[in-house]
Design a protein around this motif. Structure first.
Motif, PDB file in Angstrom:
ATOM      1  N   GLY A 193       4.321   9.469   3.950  1.00  0.00           N
ATOM      2  CA  GLY A 193       4.754   9.010   5.264  1.00  0.00           C
ATOM      3  C   GLY A 193       3.591   8.471   6.049  1.00  0.00           C
ATOM      4  O   GLY A 193       2.436   8.532   5.613  1.00  0.00           O
ATOM      5  N   TYR A 194       3.883   7.927   7.234  1.00  0.00           N
ATOM      6  CA  TYR A 194       2.855   7.409   8.124  1.00  0.00           C
ATOM      7  C   TYR A 194       2.253   8.563   8.920  1.00  0.00           C
ATOM      8  O   TYR A 194       2.980   9.334   9.555  1.00  0.00           O
ATOM      9  N   HIS A 195       0.949   8.666   8.901  1.00  0.00           N
ATOM     10  CA  HIS A 195       0.263   9.794   9.533  1.00  0.00           C
ATOM     11  C   HIS A 195       0.561   9.859  11.030  1.00  0.00           C
ATOM     12  O   HIS A 195       0.354   8.899  11.771  1.00  0.00           O
ATOM     13  N   ASN A 225       3.267   9.774  12.600  1.00  0.00           N
ATOM     14  CA  ASN A 225       4.333   8.906  13.102  1.00  0.00           C
ATOM     15  C   ASN A 225       5.616   9.171  12.317  1.00  0.00           C
ATOM     16  O   ASN A 225       6.020   8.388  11.459  1.00  0.00           O
ATOM     17  N   MET A 285       4.010   6.751  -0.780  1.00  0.00           N
ATOM     18  CA  MET A 285       3.294   7.623   0.142  1.00  0.00           C
ATOM     19  C   MET A 285       4.259   8.654   0.738  1.00  0.00           C
ATOM     20  O   MET A 285       5.482   8.469   0.719  1.00  0.00           O
ATOM     21  N   ALA A 322       8.386   6.342  12.533  1.00  0.00           N
ATOM     22  CA  ALA A 322       8.219   5.188  11.648  1.00  0.00           C
ATOM     23  C   ALA A 322       8.557   5.550  10.212  1.00  0.00           C
ATOM     24  O   ALA A 322       9.173   4.758   9.480  1.00  0.00           O
ATOM     25  N   THR A 323       8.176   6.751   9.796  1.00  0.00           N
ATOM     26  CA  THR A 323       8.493   7.209   8.441  1.00  0.00           C
ATOM     27  C   THR A 323      10.001   7.301   8.247  1.00  0.00           C
ATOM     28  O   THR A 323      10.548   6.841   7.239  1.00  0.00           O
ATOM     29  N   VAL A 337       9.126  -1.523   3.319  1.00  0.00           N
ATOM     30  CA  VAL A 337       8.164  -1.990   4.312  1.00  0.00           C
ATOM     31  C   VAL A 337       8.766  -3.103   5.155  1.00  0.00           C
ATOM     32  O   VAL A 337       8.065  -3.810   5.862  1.00  0.00           O
ATOM     33  N   THR A 374       0.835  -1.199   0.000  1.00  0.00           N
ATOM     34  CA  THR A 374       0.000   0.000   0.000  1.00  0.00           C
ATOM     35  C   THR A 374       0.871   1.251   0.000  1.00  0.00           C
ATOM     36  O   THR A 374       0.551   2.253  -0.645  1.00  0.00           O
ATOM     37  N   GLU A 375       2.007   1.180   0.713  1.00  0.00           N
ATOM     38  CA  GLU A 375       2.886   2.346   0.826  1.00  0.00           C
ATOM     39  C   GLU A 375       3.653   2.646  -0.465  1.00  0.00           C
ATOM     40  O   GLU A 375       4.038   3.782  -0.717  1.00  0.00           O
TER      41      GLU A 375
END
Length: 212
Positions: A192-194, A196, A190, A199-200, A211, A135-136
């Motif tokens: 980045g992680y919303h 976070n 993407m 994690a990004t 991933v 997904t990313e």
């Protein structure tokens, strides 16, 4: 060139479409859940091309074969566990259905065992493709019919629009033949992680994303 004139963001998608025989007269069978990005991706592409989408409300191996025959299905995307369940049917059961309308089968969302790939191609013909992505990242690589068995465990070659790096734990490129973690860069990544940033940051290396 099919991708000439497309914005950069579409290069990866169109490059992927050039790798297998998808067409406007597609009759695509959906058996994976539509809340998952893989099922959404193929369903959206077929609909955008003007093809037909046939949706089953649950996965039943024999019902899948029956639907392929009745609806003259040309393609389907399934996860390896579903292919294993199809192969678990008696050979006589599989042979009683007319599956000649199929042009391609896609596997993804989980590792494809070499034995499953070999047996699917024996049962359905050399029409099995396998993609790697997330997904990313969107679609990153694709393996074509025969490549799974010629090189067991392969995830194929990069789709157009992708750059790939294999890095060690220190973030340095590995040498040929060494194990590394796959990082990809393409227009579909993407941001980045919303909420976070940590994690990004851990997943990114100089604009390339993994991933894990």
């Amino acid at each position: 060139d099919f991708i000439t004139g497309f914005p950069d963001g579409y290069e990866t998608i169109v490059g992927f479409l050039n790798e297998f025989p998808i067409d406007r007269d597609e009759r695509h069978l959906v058996v994976c859940p539509l809340y998952h990005s893989a099922a959404q991706f193929f369903t959206s592409i077929v609909m955008a091309l003007g093809g037909c989408v046939i949706v089953l409300n649950h996965f039943d191996p024999e019902r899948v074969l029956q639907t392929i025959e009745e609806e003259r299905v040309t393609s389907a995307m399934m996860v390896p566990t579903m292919y294993s369940r199809l192969l678990a049917l008696p050979q006589g059961t599989i042979r009683q259905f007319d599956l000649s309308s199929l042009r391609w089968l896609m596997s993804g969302a989980a590792p494809l065992p070499a034995d499953v790939a070999r047996r699917i191609e024996e049962a359905f013909g050399p029409i099995l493709y396998n993609f790697y992505g997330a997904t990313e990242t969107g679609v990153v690589t694709i393996a074509k019919p025969g490549e799974h068995t010629a090189r067991p465990g392969t995830i194929g070659r990069p789709v157009g629009g992708n750059e790939i790096r294999l890095l060690d734990k220190q973030g340095e490129p590995v040498r040929d033949g060494e194990v590394g973690e796959l990082f990809a860069k393409n227009p579909m990544l993407m941001d980045g992680y919303h909420g976070n940033a940590e994690a990004t940051s851990k997943a990114m290396r100089d604009g390339f994303f993994s991933v894990g």
